[in-house]
Design a protein around this motif. Structure first.
Motif, PDB file in Angstrom:
ATOM      1  N   LEU A 170      -8.312  15.911 -28.010  1.00 14.63           N
ATOM      2  CA  LEU A 170      -9.092  16.005 -26.775  1.00 14.63           C
ATOM      3  C   LEU A 170      -8.440  17.060 -25.890  1.00 14.63           C
ATOM      4  CD1 LEU A 170     -11.276  15.069 -24.746  1.00 14.63           C
ATOM      5  CD2 LEU A 170      -9.605  13.401 -23.887  1.00 14.63           C
ATOM      6  N   VAL A 171      -9.202  18.100 -25.546  1.00 10.14           N
ATOM      7  CA  VAL A 171      -8.739  19.149 -24.640  1.00 10.14           C
ATOM      8  C   VAL A 171      -9.268  18.833 -23.242  1.00 10.14           C
ATOM      9  CG1 VAL A 171      -8.752  21.607 -24.110  1.00 10.14           C
ATOM     10  CG2 VAL A 171      -8.746  20.845 -26.500  1.00 10.14           C
ATOM     11  N   THR A 172      -8.343  18.549 -22.315  1.00 10.90           N
ATOM     12  CA  THR A 172      -8.720  18.217 -20.941  1.00 10.90           C
ATOM     13  C   THR A 172      -8.243  19.326 -20.001  1.00 10.90           C
ATOM     14  OG1 THR A 172      -6.656  17.062 -20.437  1.00 10.90           O
ATOM     15  CG2 THR A 172      -8.419  15.757 -21.445  1.00 10.90           C
ATOM     16  N   HIS A 173      -8.356  19.066 -18.706  1.00  9.55           N
ATOM     17  CA  HIS A 173      -7.718  19.938 -17.717  1.00  9.55           C
ATOM     18  C   HIS A 173      -6.204  19.680 -17.760  1.00  9.55           C
ATOM     19  CE1 HIS A 173     -11.407  21.548 -16.172  1.00  9.55           C
ATOM     20  NE2 HIS A 173     -11.884  20.343 -15.931  1.00  9.55           N
ATOM     21  N   SER A 174      -5.494  20.210 -16.796  1.00 13.12           N
ATOM     22  CA  SER A 174      -4.037  20.214 -16.835  1.00 13.12           C
ATOM     23  C   SER A 174      -3.421  18.824 -16.766  1.00 13.12           C
ATOM     24  CB  SER A 174      -3.494  21.036 -15.663  1.00 13.12           C
ATOM     25  OG  SER A 174      -3.795  20.387 -14.438  1.00 13.12           O
ATOM     26  N   GLN A 175      -2.159  18.756 -17.148  1.00 11.31           N
ATOM     27  CA  GLN A 175      -1.412  17.504 -17.047  1.00 11.31           C
ATOM     28  C   GLN A 175      -1.367  17.024 -15.601  1.00 11.31           C
ATOM     29  OE1 GLN A 175      -0.140  15.798 -19.721  1.00 11.31           O
ATOM     30  NE2 GLN A 175       0.346  14.148 -18.268  1.00 11.31           N
ATOM     31  N   GLU A 176      -1.307  17.968 -14.664  1.00  7.69           N
ATOM     32  CA  GLU A 176      -1.271  17.601 -13.242  1.00  7.69           C
ATOM     33  C   GLU A 176      -2.551  16.886 -12.825  1.00  7.69           C
ATOM     34  OE1 GLU A 176       1.743  20.539 -14.031  1.00  7.69           O
ATOM     35  OE2 GLU A 176      -0.418  20.539 -14.459  1.00  7.69           O
ATOM     36  N   SER A 177      -3.695  17.335 -13.344  1.00  5.33           N
ATOM     37  CA  SER A 177      -4.960  16.684 -12.981  1.00  5.33           C
ATOM     38  C   SER A 177      -5.024  15.271 -13.541  1.00  5.33           C
ATOM     39  CB  SER A 177      -6.154  17.512 -13.476  1.00  5.33           C
ATOM     40  OG  SER A 177      -6.274  17.464 -14.882  1.00  5.33           O
ATOM     41  N   LEU A 178      -4.443  15.081 -14.723  1.00  2.00           N
ATOM     42  CA  LEU A 178      -4.375  13.735 -15.299  1.00  2.00           C
ATOM     43  C   LEU A 178      -3.474  12.839 -14.459  1.00  2.00           C
ATOM     44  CD1 LEU A 178      -4.117  14.646 -19.070  1.00  2.00           C
ATOM     45  CD2 LEU A 178      -5.924  13.263 -18.062  1.00  2.00           C
ATOM     46  N   GLU A 179      -2.318  13.368 -14.079  1.00  2.00           N
ATOM     47  CA  GLU A 179      -1.380  12.574 -13.291  1.00  2.00           C
ATOM     48  C   GLU A 179      -1.921  12.277 -11.897  1.00  2.00           C
ATOM     49  OE1 GLU A 179       2.151  14.923 -13.452  1.00  2.00           O
ATOM     50  OE2 GLU A 179       2.614  14.368 -15.535  1.00  2.00           O
ATOM     51  N   ALA A 180      -2.768  13.186 -11.379  1.00  2.00           N
ATOM     52  CA  ALA A 180      -3.379  12.954 -10.067  1.00  2.00           C
ATOM     53  C   ALA A 180      -4.529  11.960 -10.139  1.00  2.00           C
ATOM     54  CB  ALA A 180      -3.878  14.281  -9.492  1.00  2.00           C
ATOM     55  N   GLY A 181      -4.897  11.561 -11.360  1.00  2.00           N
ATOM     56  CA  GLY A 181      -5.962  10.575 -11.518  1.00  2.00           C
ATOM     57  C   GLY A 181      -7.350  11.156 -11.400  1.00  2.00           C
ATOM     58  N   GLY A 183     -10.827  11.726 -12.057  1.00  2.00           N
ATOM     59  CA  GLY A 183     -11.672  10.781 -12.763  1.00  2.00           C
ATOM     60  C   GLY A 183     -12.174  11.220 -14.120  1.00  2.00           C
ATOM     61  N   PRO A 184     -12.861  12.377 -14.246  1.00  2.00           N
ATOM     62  CA  PRO A 184     -13.387  12.781 -15.542  1.00  2.00           C
ATOM     63  C   PRO A 184     -12.318  12.909 -16.623  1.00  2.00           C
ATOM     64  CG  PRO A 184     -14.428  14.045 -13.817  1.00  2.00           C
ATOM     65  CD  PRO A 184     -13.335  13.257 -13.164  1.00  2.00           C
ATOM     66  N   MET A 185     -11.115  13.368 -16.231  1.00  2.00           N
ATOM     67  CA  MET A 185     -10.056  13.508 -17.232  1.00  2.00           C
ATOM     68  C   MET A 185      -9.578  12.141 -17.724  1.00  2.00           C
ATOM     69  SD  MET A 185      -9.910  16.759 -17.373  1.00  2.00           S
ATOM     70  CE  MET A 185     -11.662  16.670 -16.932  1.00  2.00           C
ATOM     71  N   VAL A 186      -9.321  11.242 -16.776  1.00  2.00           N
ATOM     72  CA  VAL A 186      -8.830   9.910 -17.131  1.00  2.00           C
ATOM     73  C   VAL A 186      -9.872   9.162 -17.953  1.00  2.00           C
ATOM     74  CG1 VAL A 186      -8.098   7.685 -16.195  1.00  2.00           C
ATOM     75  CG2 VAL A 186      -7.351   9.804 -15.087  1.00  2.00           C
ATOM     76  N   ARG A 187     -11.125   9.189 -17.499  1.00  2.00           N
ATOM     77  CA  ARG A 187     -12.183   8.465 -18.211  1.00  2.00           C
ATOM     78  C   ARG A 187     -12.429   9.065 -19.592  1.00  2.00           C
ATOM     79  NH1 ARG A 187     -14.725   4.984 -14.693  1.00  2.00           N
ATOM     80  NH2 ARG A 187     -14.438   5.450 -12.472  1.00  2.00           N
ATOM     81  N   SER A 188     -12.351  10.386 -19.707  1.00  2.00           N
ATOM     82  CA  SER A 188     -12.567  11.022 -21.014  1.00  2.00           C
ATOM     83  C   SER A 188     -11.495  10.610 -22.014  1.00  2.00           C
ATOM     84  CB  SER A 188     -12.558  12.552 -20.863  1.00  2.00           C
ATOM     85  OG  SER A 188     -13.620  12.983 -20.058  1.00  2.00           O
ATOM     86  N   TRP A 189     -10.234  10.657 -21.579  1.00  2.00           N
ATOM     87  CA  TRP A 189      -9.158  10.281 -22.484  1.00  2.00           C
ATOM     88  C   TRP A 189      -9.265   8.817 -22.883  1.00  2.00           C
ATOM     89  CZ3 TRP A 189      -6.344  11.273 -26.258  1.00  2.00           C
ATOM     90  CH2 TRP A 189      -5.191  10.558 -26.562  1.00  2.00           C
ATOM     91  N   ASP A 190      -9.522   7.951 -21.926  1.00  2.00           N
ATOM     92  CA  ASP A 190      -9.660   6.522 -22.245  1.00  2.00           C
ATOM     93  C   ASP A 190     -10.793   6.300 -23.240  1.00  2.00           C
ATOM     94  OD1 ASP A 190      -7.588   5.949 -20.537  1.00  2.00           O
ATOM     95  OD2 ASP A 190      -8.856   5.220 -18.903  1.00  2.00           O
TER      96      ASP A 190
END
Length: 329
Positions: A170-181, A183-190
């Motif tokens: 899964l290619v998401t936005h940056s690690q910082e965006s994931l750590e900042a919570g 939404g689309p990144m967190v929900r996509s990974w989950d």
């Protein structure tokens, strides 16, 4: 036609039939009349302006995000409002409150929602009607339109699994965006991780800066750490384009050697790449329109808690997915 009818058509204070509003707008155009929105606000305590707050952030505004804005602007205009795009950083809660406190806007549409978003309680405290494109972790009592990321992840992973892919990323936005919570990144990974587990296939997370260079870096990471990867789910438009270029430069052909499914990506964005991307997405323009219409209903006094919608995603198979390769490229 009465003065009050014209006033309601301009202010949006009461619903007016589309035919009547069209007659009024046509007459205004014929007369060359342009209403003074700020004067209207002083007289009626409403400006006829709603704001869409979009934090530009690391990636700027991509094609899909522009379609959300376009849909929202179209619907706001149909409902008698002007849409003002306000690029305020998600962390700048004070600026959000200043926008509202100045009385320049009647309501707000928030984009780029985080799992825990400081802007939301700030807006609740002001009492200004608002809606969201996206939703926080706890959306009880809030108005929102969001993509159904759980369904999106399942459709994308099931498509790759049906093609025989057993190692995906899964290619998401940056690690910082994931750590900042974000939404689309967190929900996509989950969603992708849960679906991969159900289909008994391996999945790795590849965060990427939202640039062409970020996509090239991710492909180098795949080569170095996971060359067995045959399929990718991507939710980062700029990085995906960079990744496609890097794959080609290294002799990997899409989809022969690497299949790519873009999620939460519009048809317009998908058709701009070579090859055209298989997508799993809801219609961003329709979601923008629905969010703006929810806001106009909130401005008429409807309960926020009943105005919630999850947009159903659709799988559109294009040229970027095929059966998994059986040997290394």
């Amino acid at each position: 036609m009465s003065r009050s009818t014209v006033s309601y058509a301009l202010s949006g204070a009461r619903p007016i039939s589309p035919a009547t509003r069209e007659r009024i707008l046509r007459a205004m155009a014929d007369l060359g009349y342009t209403p003074n929105l700020l004067a209207q606000g002083l007289a009626g305590k409403r400006t006829g302006i709603v704001s869409l707050i979009f934090p530009v952030g690391e990636q700027g505004m991509n094609t899909t995000e522009f379609e959300y804005v376009q849909g929202a602007a179209e619907q706001a205009r149909a409902d008698g409002y002007h849409l003002l795009l306000w690029p305020i950083d998600a962390e700048d809660v004070d600026e959000v409150q200043r926008v509202v406190a100045q009385g320049l806007v009647d309501g707000v549409i928030l984009m780029e929602i985080r799992s825990v978003d400081k802007r939301i309680p700030a807006l609740v405290q002001t009492g200004v009607p608002f809606t969201m494109i996206g939703r926080p972790k706890n959306a009880e009592g809030l108005t929102f339109v969001d993509a159904d990321f759980e369904a999106m992840g399942e459709l994308a992973v099931a498509h790759l699994a049906a093609l025989g892919h057993t190692e995906i990323g899964l290619v998401t936005h940056s690690q910082e965006s994931l750590e900042a919570g974000y939404g689309p990144m967190v929900r996509s990974w989950d969603a992708v991780a849960a679906s991969a587990s159900r289909h008994r296939i391996g999945v790795r997370l590849f965060p990427a800066v939202s640039t062409l260079a970020g996509g090239r870096e991710v492909f180098e990471q795949i080569l170095a750490t996971a060359p067995q990867t045959t399929g990718l789910v991507a939710i980062n438009e700029a990085a995906t384009i960079g990744l496609l270029g890097a794959a080609s430069n290294h002799g990997w052909l899409v989809p022969r050697d690497l299949s790519v499914v873009a999620i939460n990506t519009s048809e317009g964005a998908a058709e701009r790449t070579m090859p055209a991307l298989t997508t799993v997405s809801a219609d961003p323009r329709a979601m923008g329109r629905q969010a703006a219409h929810f806001l106009s209903r909130r401005l008429r006094g409807e309960d926020a808690a009943v105005l919630q919608a999850l947009a159903e995603p659709v799988l559109a198979v294009r040229s970027s997915t095929a059966a998994a390769r059986t040997n290394q490229p």
